[in-house]
Design an enzyme around this catalytic site. Structure first.
Site, PDB file in Angstrom:
ATOM      1  N   GLY A  33      10.803   3.327  -4.969  1.00 59.55           N
ATOM      2  CA  GLY A  33      11.173   1.918  -4.935  1.00 59.55           C
ATOM      3  C   GLY A  33       9.969   1.092  -5.323  1.00 59.55           C
ATOM      4  O   GLY A  33       8.975   1.621  -5.817  1.00 59.55           O
ATOM      5  N   ALA A  34      10.059  -0.195  -5.075  1.00 66.61           N
ATOM      6  CA  ALA A  34       8.989  -1.107  -5.469  1.00 66.61           C
ATOM      7  C   ALA A  34       7.692  -0.786  -4.730  1.00 66.61           C
ATOM      8  O   ALA A  34       6.605  -0.988  -5.255  1.00 66.61           O
ATOM      9  CB  ALA A  34       9.417  -2.536  -5.197  1.00 66.61           C
ATOM     10  N   TYR A  35       7.816  -0.279  -3.488  1.00 66.76           N
ATOM     11  CA  TYR A  35       6.615  -0.165  -2.660  1.00 66.76           C
ATOM     12  C   TYR A  35       6.095   1.254  -2.531  1.00 66.76           C
ATOM     13  O   TYR A  35       5.168   1.497  -1.782  1.00 66.76           O
ATOM     14  CB  TYR A  35       6.877  -0.761  -1.267  1.00 66.76           C
ATOM     15  N   LYS A  53       5.715   9.602   1.909  1.00 69.18           N
ATOM     16  CA  LYS A  53       5.796   8.398   1.071  1.00 69.18           C
ATOM     17  C   LYS A  53       4.398   8.033   0.594  1.00 69.18           C
ATOM     18  O   LYS A  53       3.483   7.869   1.404  1.00 69.18           O
ATOM     19  CB  LYS A  53       6.394   7.248   1.879  1.00 69.18           C
ATOM     20  N   ASP A 168      13.301   1.648   7.513  1.00 67.32           N
ATOM     21  CA  ASP A 168      12.980   0.527   6.609  1.00 67.32           C
ATOM     22  C   ASP A 168      13.102  -0.851   7.213  1.00 67.32           C
ATOM     23  O   ASP A 168      14.001  -1.618   6.860  1.00 67.32           O
ATOM     24  CB  ASP A 168      13.892   0.583   5.366  1.00 67.32           C
TER      25      ASP A 168
END
Length: 360
Positions: A33-35, A53, A168
């Site tokens: 994802g974006a992060y 992650k 999240d």
């Protein structure tokens, strides 16, 4: 990251270099994802599969650096069966000067609530157990003065025993762009947060639980708006237009004027909307899907609702240790956020290995 530095190895996955301790083997990409990007891995120390992650550009800007610090602080604080917690955090860097990458290790969760809803019609007992666990996790999160802000089916992980964890946190505030159009990001959002009506409180998460619970009971999204305005219309059609008391609380003048321009609608009888549902489920929905956030039921109150009689145990619905969020109001430089983050990585103490692991 423990004091004794493990041996790291490097590999390239999806054009990204991963540098991880030998403890973690068989890395395979599961999403990005974006992060950051996420790999599934086998943890040779525990024999469990985990999610690793790698944060993307964690210190690229002040906003990134503060978000990185926030995510690590939040995950380190969360120690509850129904909330994702941190199993490990590491960096290949040997010193603060070299420190540029952050890796977070959490449980690898098999399915999310989206998969579950699509696959099967849930029994009322299933719904009770799932919503009970969401509320049990929320009671804990809210007791630390944290608001999730982004509860939706894809942020709720479930294993085959129906055990649930909240994932999240709404760490980054969504941009207007991400909230535009026919998007799930917005379907579960409380109206006051979606439309910037006022300062919001923890019960924004309860609105989301109401939307999720309705979907579990019916198999359909409750408010699948095509845009903000359409969504508000769908909401008001069910819960009725706001009265004078609530209008006074809406600090945004434009929002107030718009609502006053709409035709008056009465609240619908939920029993006629959720036909065939357990009357106790309907009663709870009526207490969650209340437009005035001051009158919405809290997570702790909802756990004591008769709908959860077979699961509710006041002695096993814990609250969190106090969580110091004073950093949120601090304006620091990138290097200062980076140094604080490095300290958090170095000071991490892993959870005891004998803890009940949640297998997916």
């Amino acid at each position: 990251m423990s004091q004794e530095r493990p041996t790291f190895y490097r590999q390239e996955l999806n054009k990204t270099i991963w540098e991880v301790p030998e403890r973690y083997q068989n890395l395979s990409p599961v999403g990005s994802g974006a992060y950051g990007s996420v790999c599934a891995a086998f943890d040779t120390k525990t024999g469990h599969r985990v999610a690793v992650k790698k944060l993307s550009r964690p210190f690229q800007s002040i906003i990134h650096a503060k978000r990185t610090y926030r995510e690590l602080r939040l995950l380190k604080h969360m120690k509850h069966e129904n909330v994702i917690g941190l199993l490990d955090v590491f960096t290949p860097a040997r010193s603060l000067e070299e420190f540029n990458d952050v890796y977070l290790v959490t449980h690898l969760m098999g399915a999310d609530l989206n998969n579950i809803v699509k696959c099967q019609k849930l029994t009322d007992d299933h719904v009770q157990f799932l919503i009970y666990q969401i509320l049990r996790g929320l009671k804990y999160i809210h007791s630390a003065d944290i608001i999730h802000r982004d509860l939706k089916p894809s942020n709720l992980a479930v294993n085959e025993d129906c055990e649930l964890k909240i994932l999240d946190f709404g760490l980054a505030r969504h941009t207007d762009d991400e909230m535009t159009g026919y998007v799930a990001t917005r379907w579960y959002r409380a109206p006051e947060i979606m439309l910037n009506w006022m300062h919001y409180n923890q019960t924004v998460d309860i609105w989301s639980v109401g939307c999720i619970m309705a979907e579990l009971l019916t198999g359909r999204t409750l408010f699948p708006g095509t845009d903000h305005i359409d969504q508000l219309k769908l909401i008001l059609r069910l819960v009725g237009t706001p009265g004078a008391e609530l209008l006074k609380k809406i600090s945004s003048e434009s929002a107030r004027n718009y609502i006053q321009s709409l035709a008056q609608m009465p609240k619908m009888n939920f029993a006629n909307v959720f036909i065939g549902a357990n009357p106790l489920a309907v009663d709870l929905l009526e207490k969650m899907l209340v437009l005035d956030s001051d009158k919405r039921i809290t997570a702790a109150q909802a756990l004591a609702h008769a709908y959860f009689a077979q699961y509710h145990d006041p002695d096993d619905e814990p609250v969190a240790d106090p969580y110091d969020q004073s950093f949120e109001s601090r304006d620091l430089l990138i290097d200062e956020w980076k140094s604080l983050t490095y300290d958090e990585v170095i000071s991490f103490v892993p959870p005891p290995l004998d803890q009940e692991e949640m297998e997916s």
